[in-house]
Design an enzyme around this catalytic site. Structure first.
Site, PDB file in Angstrom:
ATOM      1  N   HIS A  72       0.834  -1.192   0.000  1.00  0.00           N
ATOM      2  CA  HIS A  72       0.000   0.000   0.000  1.00  0.00           C
ATOM      3  C   HIS A  72       0.873   1.249   0.000  1.00  0.00           C
ATOM      4  O   HIS A  72       1.984   1.247   0.548  1.00  0.00           O
ATOM      5  CB  HIS A  72      -0.971   0.012   1.193  1.00  0.00           C
ATOM      6  CG  HIS A  72      -0.333  -0.006   2.548  1.00  0.00           C
ATOM      7  ND1 HIS A  72       0.076   1.141   3.205  1.00  0.00           N
ATOM      8  CD2 HIS A  72      -0.039  -1.025   3.391  1.00  0.00           C
ATOM      9  CE1 HIS A  72       0.590   0.826   4.392  1.00  0.00           C
ATOM     10  NE2 HIS A  72       0.530  -0.484   4.523  1.00  0.00           N
ATOM     11  N   ASP A 104      -0.487   4.333   0.965  1.00  0.00           N
ATOM     12  CA  ASP A 104      -0.984   5.291   1.950  1.00  0.00           C
ATOM     13  C   ASP A 104      -0.272   5.109   3.282  1.00  0.00           C
ATOM     14  O   ASP A 104       0.270   4.038   3.580  1.00  0.00           O
ATOM     15  CB  ASP A 104      -2.496   5.165   2.131  1.00  0.00           C
ATOM     16  CG  ASP A 104      -2.931   3.771   2.591  1.00  0.00           C
ATOM     17  OD1 ASP A 104      -2.326   2.779   2.146  1.00  0.00           O
ATOM     18  OD2 ASP A 104      -3.879   3.678   3.398  1.00  0.00           O
ATOM     19  N   ASP A 114       6.346   1.430   7.334  1.00  0.00           N
ATOM     20  CA  ASP A 114       5.029   0.919   6.948  1.00  0.00           C
ATOM     21  C   ASP A 114       4.416   1.795   5.871  1.00  0.00           C
ATOM     22  O   ASP A 114       3.739   2.774   6.172  1.00  0.00           O
ATOM     23  CB  ASP A 114       4.135   0.862   8.187  1.00  0.00           C
ATOM     24  CG  ASP A 114       2.812   0.174   7.942  1.00  0.00           C
ATOM     25  OD1 ASP A 114       2.680  -0.491   6.913  1.00  0.00           O
ATOM     26  OD2 ASP A 114       1.920   0.315   8.797  1.00  0.00           O
ATOM     27  N   GLU A 153      -5.228   1.179   2.666  1.00  0.00           N
ATOM     28  CA  GLU A 153      -5.023   0.046   3.564  1.00  0.00           C
ATOM     29  C   GLU A 153      -5.060   0.502   5.013  1.00  0.00           C
ATOM     30  O   GLU A 153      -5.582  -0.190   5.883  1.00  0.00           O
ATOM     31  CB  GLU A 153      -3.683  -0.625   3.265  1.00  0.00           C
ATOM     32  CG  GLU A 153      -3.493  -1.983   3.950  1.00  0.00           C
ATOM     33  CD  GLU A 153      -2.896  -1.895   5.345  1.00  0.00           C
ATOM     34  OE1 GLU A 153      -2.890  -2.921   6.050  1.00  0.00           O
ATOM     35  OE2 GLU A 153      -2.443  -0.806   5.749  1.00  0.00           O
ATOM     36  N   GLU A 154      -4.516   1.686   5.271  1.00  0.00           N
ATOM     37  CA  GLU A 154      -4.492   2.225   6.630  1.00  0.00           C
ATOM     38  C   GLU A 154      -5.853   2.752   7.063  1.00  0.00           C
ATOM     39  O   GLU A 154      -6.078   3.000   8.244  1.00  0.00           O
ATOM     40  CB  GLU A 154      -3.453   3.346   6.745  1.00  0.00           C
ATOM     41  CG  GLU A 154      -2.019   2.929   6.465  1.00  0.00           C
ATOM     42  CD  GLU A 154      -1.437   2.032   7.541  1.00  0.00           C
ATOM     43  OE1 GLU A 154      -2.180   1.638   8.470  1.00  0.00           O
ATOM     44  OE2 GLU A 154      -0.245   1.716   7.463  1.00  0.00           O
ATOM     45  N   GLU A 157       4.431  -5.973   4.583  1.00  0.00           N
ATOM     46  CA  GLU A 157       4.178  -5.422   5.912  1.00  0.00           C
ATOM     47  C   GLU A 157       5.392  -5.614   6.828  1.00  0.00           C
ATOM     48  O   GLU A 157       6.082  -6.644   6.744  1.00  0.00           O
ATOM     49  CB  GLU A 157       2.973  -6.111   6.553  1.00  0.00           C
ATOM     50  CG  GLU A 157       1.632  -5.734   5.972  1.00  0.00           C
ATOM     51  CD  GLU A 157       1.194  -4.330   6.360  1.00  0.00           C
ATOM     52  OE1 GLU A 157       1.850  -3.702   7.217  1.00  0.00           O
ATOM     53  OE2 GLU A 157       0.184  -3.873   5.803  1.00  0.00           O
ATOM     54  N   HIS A 175       4.201   3.585  12.693  1.00  0.00           N
ATOM     55  CA  HIS A 175       3.129   4.469  13.163  1.00  0.00           C
ATOM     56  C   HIS A 175       3.590   5.408  14.283  1.00  0.00           C
ATOM     57  O   HIS A 175       2.754   6.110  14.864  1.00  0.00           O
ATOM     58  CB  HIS A 175       1.903   3.691  13.624  1.00  0.00           C
ATOM     59  CG  HIS A 175       1.182   2.980  12.521  1.00  0.00           C
ATOM     60  ND1 HIS A 175      -0.120   2.547  12.634  1.00  0.00           N
ATOM     61  CD2 HIS A 175       1.567   2.625  11.266  1.00  0.00           C
ATOM     62  CE1 HIS A 175      -0.491   1.949  11.516  1.00  0.00           C
ATOM     63  NE2 HIS A 175       0.522   1.986  10.667  1.00  0.00           N
TER      64      HIS A 175
END
Length: 385
Positions: free
Chosen positions: A68, A70, A105, A139-140, A168, A354
Site C-alpha cells: 500500500h 498510503d 510501513d 489500507e491504513e 508489511e 506508526h
C-alpha cells in the site's frame, strides 16, 4: 552518500505525503518504473481510492506482491525531530536510516518489491506464469475501494494468485527474525449499555449505566473466550472507545456506549464471539444492545512452497533462521487468503511503525529487495522441479 536504486525509490516515496486514502502520485512513480520494464499497468479507481495492478506474463503460477502507498497521519509534529516527510538519511543508534512517515510501513517494502519485480523480469524475460504487484491507497483506512475491490476485479478476470508476498513490517527485534504466516481475525462491536438517568444525590431513583458497563468489561476480562490454538495466541478483547453522560456533574448517565474489538484466532468466528459476549452480559444481568461489524477472517499458511522459500531466502540474506508467527495486527492479506493463495508477510522491524520519528535502516532496504527477488526466482525454480 551513494544510495541504491531501491533506497532512492523508497526515499522518493517517503517524500510524498500520502495520508490515507490519498495516493498523491506515489503509484505514478511505481507505474513509470514498471512500464519501462514491460509490465502491463492497470489503474483501478473506486470510492476515492487509487489502486495499481501491474502484471507481467500469463497464466499460472501467479506470484503476487501486495502493498500500500498510503500512510497514517503524522500526528503531533512537535514530537518529530525533523519534517515527517523529509526522507532524509539520519543516524539512529549507530545505523544510517531513512527517516519519515511510511518508511517502515510500508514504502520501503513497496520500493523493494517494485525493484525486485523489475530485476526478476529483466533476468527472466520468459518466466513461467505471471508475476505482479498490487498496491492500494486505502489500507491504513477502511479499505473501501481498495484491495477488496481489486480482488473482485481479479476474480472476474481469472487472475487468482497462487502465492502472495506482503511487504508489511514483520520483524520484531532484528531484521529477519520473524515472518508472519497468518493473522488473527478482526471484529468490532458497538455496545450500548442501558441504565436509568437521574440525580447523583438520589441513587435510589437512578441506575448508573457506567457502573454496569464497568461490570461487563471486568466480566469479559475475567472470562476469556479461549486460551489460544496451535498456531494463534488467545483471542483478545479490548475497549477502544467509550461515551456516556451529559457533561453535567450531577447527572447519572442512562446509557453507556463503548466500542470493543476482538482479535480472534482460528477457534472462533463471528457467531461464537457474539454468543460469548451476549452470554456474559446476561449472566451478570447487564441490559445492552450489540451492533457488530465484521472486519476480516483469520488466515494461516501452514505449509507450502512459499513458506519454505521465504524461510530459506531470509536465512541466506540475513544470516538468521526466522520463526513464523501470527501475532500483531491484520493486513490486506485477509482479502487475498480466501482466494486459496499461500500468503506470507515479511518486512522491516516494527518498532517505529506508526510512531513519531519513523525510520528504517538503509541496510535493511537493500536486503529486503534481495529477499523478494530471490523468493521470486526460487518460486520459479520450484515450479520446474
Amino acid at each position: 552518500m551513494d544510495l541504491s536504486k531501491t533506497q532512492l525509490l523508497a526515499q522518493q516515496l517517503v517524500r510524498i505525503k500520502s495520508v490515507t486514502p490519498d495516493d498523491n502520485g506515489c503509484q505514478d512513480v511505481l507505474k513509470q518504473m514498471l512500464k519501462e520494464t514491460g509490465f502491463t499497468c492497470l489503474s483501478l479507481h473506486d470510492q476515492g481510492t487509487e489502486n495499481l495492478l501491474a502484471l507481467h506474463g500469463h497464466g499460472a503460477p501467479f506470484s503476487l506482491c501486495l502493498g500500500h502507498t498510503d500512510v497514517v497521519p503524522e500526528g503531533n509534529t512537535e514530537q518529530w525531530v525533523h519534517d515527517p516527510y523529509c526522507g532524509d538519511i539520519l543516524e539512529y543508534e549507530g545505523s544510517q536510516c531513512l527517516f519519515g512517515r511510511g518508511s517502515t510501513d510500508m514504502k520501503t517494502g513497496v520500493a523493494a518489491m517494485t525493484v525486485a519485480l523489475c530485476n526478476f523480469v529483466k533476468e527472466h524475460p520468459r518466466h513461467l506464469g505471471t508475476v505482479g504487484l498490487l498496491v492500494t491507497s486505502n489500507e491504513e483506512g477502511d479499505a473501501k475501494g481498495g484491495t477488496p475491490f481489486c480482488v473482485e476485479y481479479m476474480k472476474s478476470h481469472k487472475l487468482i494468485p497462487d502465492y502472495c508476498l506482503i511487504a508489511e513490517p514483520s520483524s520484531e527485534e532484528i531484521f529477519g527474525d520473524e515472518i508472519k504466516n497468518g493473522r488473527r481475525g478482526d471484529c468490532n462491536v458497538t455496545v450500548t449499555v442501558h441504565g436509568k438517568q437521574g440525580h447523583v444525590a438520589v441513587p435510589a431513583s437512578c441506575d448508573n449505566a457506567a457502573h454496569h458497563a464497568a461490570r461487563l468489561i471486568c466480566a469479559m476480562l475475567d472470562n476469556p473466550i479461549d486460551q489460544g490454538s496451535e498456531f494463534f495466541p488467545p483471542t483478545s478483547f479490548q475497549v477502544s472507545n467509550c461515551k456516556c453522560g451529559t457533561g453535567a456533574d450531577n447527572i447519572v448517565p442512562g446509557t453507556f456506549t463503548m466500542r470493543c474489538n476482538f482479535r480472534y484466532n482460528d477457534l472462533e468466528n463471528y457467531d461464537t464471539l457474539a454468543r460469548h459476549f451476549e452470554t456474559i452480559a446476561k449472566m451478570i444481568g447487564v441490559k445492552c444492545d450489540f451492533k457488530w461489524q465484521r472486519e476480516g477472517l483469520p488466515y494461516l499458511t501452514k505449509s507450502g512452497k512459499l513458506l519454505d522459500v521465504m524461510k530459506e531466502c531470509v536465512t541466506r540474506v540475513c544470516g538468521i533462521v526466522p520463526k513464523f508467527a501470527t501475532t500483531g495486527g491484520t493486513s490486506d492479506g485477509r482479502f487475498i487468503a480466501p482466494l486459496g493463495a499461500q500468503v506470507m508477510e515479511f518486512g522491516p522491524v516494527i518498532k517505529s511503525m506508526h510512531c513519531a520519528n519513523e525510520h528504517v535502516e538503509l541496510k535493511c532496504i537493500e536486503e529486503l529487495r534481495q529477499i523478494y527477488e530471490l523468493a521470486l526466482s526460487m518460486l520459479q525454480e520450484r515450479e520446474h522441479e
